[in-house]
Design an enzyme around this catalytic site. Structure first.
Site, short mmCIF file in Angstrom:
data_model
loop_
_atom_site.label_atom_id
_atom_site.label_comp_id
_atom_site.label_asym_id
_atom_site.label_seq_id
_atom_site.Cartn_x
_atom_site.Cartn_y
_atom_site.Cartn_z
N MET A 1 0.81 -1.14 -0.05
CA MET A 1 0.10 -0.11 0.00
C MET A 1 0.88 1.31 0.20
SD MET A 1 -3.48 -0.43 -0.26
CE MET A 1 -3.93 1.09 0.26
N PRO A 2 0.24 2.29 -0.14
CA PRO A 2 1.03 3.64 -0.29
C PRO A 2 1.82 4.32 1.04
CG PRO A 2 -1.19 3.89 -0.49
CD PRO A 2 -1.16 2.71 -0.16
N THR A 3 2.72 5.06 0.72
CA THR A 3 3.51 5.93 1.61
C THR A 3 3.12 7.34 1.35
OG1 THR A 3 4.90 4.20 2.40
CG2 THR A 3 5.25 6.44 3.09
N ASP A 40 0.53 4.30 5.11
CA ASP A 40 1.52 5.25 6.00
C ASP A 40 1.58 6.68 5.56
OD1 ASP A 40 2.76 3.18 7.65
OD2 ASP A 40 3.97 2.57 5.63
#
Length: 62
Positions: A1-3, A40
Site C-alpha cells: 500500500m502507499p506511503t 503510511d
C-alpha cells in the site's frame, strides 16, 4: 500500500493532523483497497523561514 509524504508549514494543531491522516487513509482504502494498517502518512512540518514562493521567504511575507 502507499506511503504519503505531506510537507506543510508548521502551525497545524495535532487535531488537524489527526483528521488529515484519517482522511488520507480512508480515501486510500476506498480507492485502492487494502486495510488502513497498510497506509503510511509521514508529515514534515517546515518552518516558514525554510519555505519560499515567488522568490520570497514566507517568514518575510507581510
Amino acid at each position: 500500500m502507499p506511503t504519503y509524504h505531506v510537507e506543510m508549514m508548521e502551525g497545524r494543531t495535532l487535531e488537524q493532523k489527526k483528521k488529515l491522516v484519517a482522511e488520507i487513509t480512508r480515501v486510500s482504502v476506498e480507492v485502492l483497497g487494502g486495510s488502513p494498517e497498510s497506509v503510511d502518512v509521514i508529515i514534515t512540518d517546515i518552518q516558514r523561514e525554510n519555505w519560499a514562493t515567488g522568490g520570497q521567504l514566507w517568514s518575510e511575507k507581510k
